[in-house]
Design an enzyme around this catalytic site. Sequence first.
Site, mmCIF file in Angstrom:
data_model
loop_
_atom_site.group_PDB
_atom_site.id
_atom_site.type_symbol
_atom_site.label_atom_id
_atom_site.label_comp_id
_atom_site.label_asym_id
_atom_site.label_seq_id
_atom_site.Cartn_x
_atom_site.Cartn_y
_atom_site.Cartn_z
ATOM 1 N N HIS A 156 31.760 -46.872 -16.733
ATOM 2 C CA HIS A 156 31.683 -47.661 -18.260
ATOM 3 C C HIS A 156 30.875 -48.548 -18.698
ATOM 4 O O HIS A 156 31.454 -48.949 -19.690
ATOM 5 C CB HIS A 156 32.586 -47.365 -18.654
ATOM 6 C CG HIS A 156 34.170 -45.949 -18.303
ATOM 7 N ND1 HIS A 156 34.187 -45.527 -18.592
ATOM 8 C CD2 HIS A 156 34.592 -46.374 -17.525
ATOM 9 C CE1 HIS A 156 35.082 -44.364 -18.106
ATOM 10 N NE2 HIS A 156 35.298 -45.452 -17.024
ATOM 11 N N SER A 277 4.441 -60.773 -23.883
ATOM 12 C CA SER A 277 4.135 -60.385 -25.506
ATOM 13 C C SER A 277 3.331 -60.741 -26.531
ATOM 14 O O SER A 277 2.438 -62.119 -25.307
ATOM 15 C CB SER A 277 5.033 -60.156 -25.802
ATOM 16 O OG SER A 277 5.069 -60.351 -27.692
ATOM 17 N N LYS A 283 8.003 -64.492 -24.007
ATOM 18 C CA LYS A 283 8.463 -62.729 -23.164
ATOM 19 C C LYS A 283 7.983 -62.787 -22.098
ATOM 20 O O LYS A 283 6.557 -63.387 -21.716
ATOM 21 C CB LYS A 283 7.828 -61.763 -24.430
ATOM 22 C CG LYS A 283 8.963 -60.964 -25.536
ATOM 23 C CD LYS A 283 10.197 -61.314 -25.681
ATOM 24 C CE LYS A 283 10.837 -59.835 -24.952
ATOM 25 N NZ LYS A 283 10.260 -58.876 -26.304
ATOM 26 N N GLU A 290 10.484 -50.158 -17.059
ATOM 27 C CA GLU A 290 10.079 -49.155 -18.720
ATOM 28 C C GLU A 290 10.019 -47.767 -18.716
ATOM 29 O O GLU A 290 10.088 -46.598 -19.237
ATOM 30 C CB GLU A 290 10.231 -49.961 -19.862
ATOM 31 C CG GLU A 290 10.858 -51.126 -19.798
ATOM 32 C CD GLU A 290 10.581 -52.675 -21.170
ATOM 33 O OE1 GLU A 290 10.652 -52.048 -22.175
ATOM 34 O OE2 GLU A 290 9.989 -53.132 -20.885
#
Length: 471
Positions: A156, A277, A283, A290
Amino acid sequence: MSKLWGGRFTKKTDQLVEEYTASIMFDKELAEEDVQGSLAHVTMLGKQGILPADDVETIKQGLTRVLEKVRKGEIEFSISDEDIHMNIEKTLIDDIGPVGGKLHTGRSRNDQVATDMHLYLRKRVVEFVDLLHKLQAALIEQAKANLDTIVPGYTHLQRAQPILFAHHLMAYVSMFGRDAERLQDSYKRINTLPLGAGALAGTTFPIDRHFVASQLGFDRVYENSLDAVSDRDFILEFLSHASIIMMHLSRLSEELILWSSTEFHFVELDDAFCTGSSIMPQKKNPDVPELVRGKTGRVYGNLIGLLTVLKSLPLAYNKDMQEDKEGMFDTVRTLQGALQLFAPMIATMKVNKDRMRQAVNQDFSNATDIADFLVGKGLPFRQAHEVIGKTVLYCIQQNKYLLDLTLDEFKQFSDLFDDRIYEVLQPEQVVNARNVYGGTARSQVAEAIARAEREQDQTASWVKEYSERSQ
Ligand code: ARG
């Protein structure tokens, strides 16, 4: 020049129809397979005395030149020749003259296109087994380097029990192992020859399908001519297997994305596999996992797309079936890209062992083990569960972890506690106590790695043997 099938027509094809029905824009990818199939077909026509030997020789030489042109990218494919089969045939006829028109004796584009795709996909399947094998190798190397790295295990997405990081990685080795096995199993169905089915019913010429099969390295031929030209199960199977592989990669991607967040900070992906970024200078984004997660959607889409195309299609060939190709090529490219990137990304990933250890020290994932300790003292498991639940609640209220409690504090919850619990609660002990086949104990994981390495050797020899057979 007129169409190869132009005889019964009195009008030119409408320009838009020509563009709409053509497949050459994408099926040119099958050029080599198309020539390969034709070479075997014409050899058989010669052997059977269907074509005279000198015609066969001329056609074979012509096809060999066409193949060279294909490889050098010298053929200008044309939409008015509709698809790869007619483009190749046209190129051949341009080269050797009308005798080239004898190649299509006893054959239809329907059994030809199916043959091309079988030839194409069997090569890809071997390449994918090889790519999976390389990814497994990278995971196994990381597992070996992390045989002593303890990390929270989750259910979970809540901390559950501590495990070896190696054990977590080896779960993916098992998953990709099943993927490779599925592909290997599908090979025998892919390696079945449709050629000789003609348009749908077979042919009046005394062809030898088994000879063509042996020429092309097929293990068997389709039993039924209608099935041979209508079957796209082998592509569906591939798309299903590809979907499952992408699903596995997507789950791993999700973990990598979470683990490389500041909140987890368990791993750091190498700079070479991340991007920055344009606005936020700090970043470092995990774009590769992704995008793999995102591209999983299009691979599923290609599977659902083809299932839907085939649903309700009457036998035998229907033009709808031309829609089988773009999704297949797209899936091949998408999967290749993902697998090619994943192996080096895993190999170069930095594992933050200290941070993992800190996470393990600051949780209650050893709670099951003190319950088991009390069970060892004779307390029924349900009661032990209750006792430890209360102990954990006390810890949370006191802002402590189990190992911070004094023996007196433990004894408030049960008389059965003694000094040994401090040993029982150590993460190493917790991990090593799970000493069952397939469990997370160090010795079990080390054996799992050894078994996986033996399987790796077997897969490597399969790849070697089948890549030769699939050429
Ligand atoms: N381009 C066609 C396809 O990809 C080849 C088979 C064409 N057969 C036909 N009868 N029109 O499916």
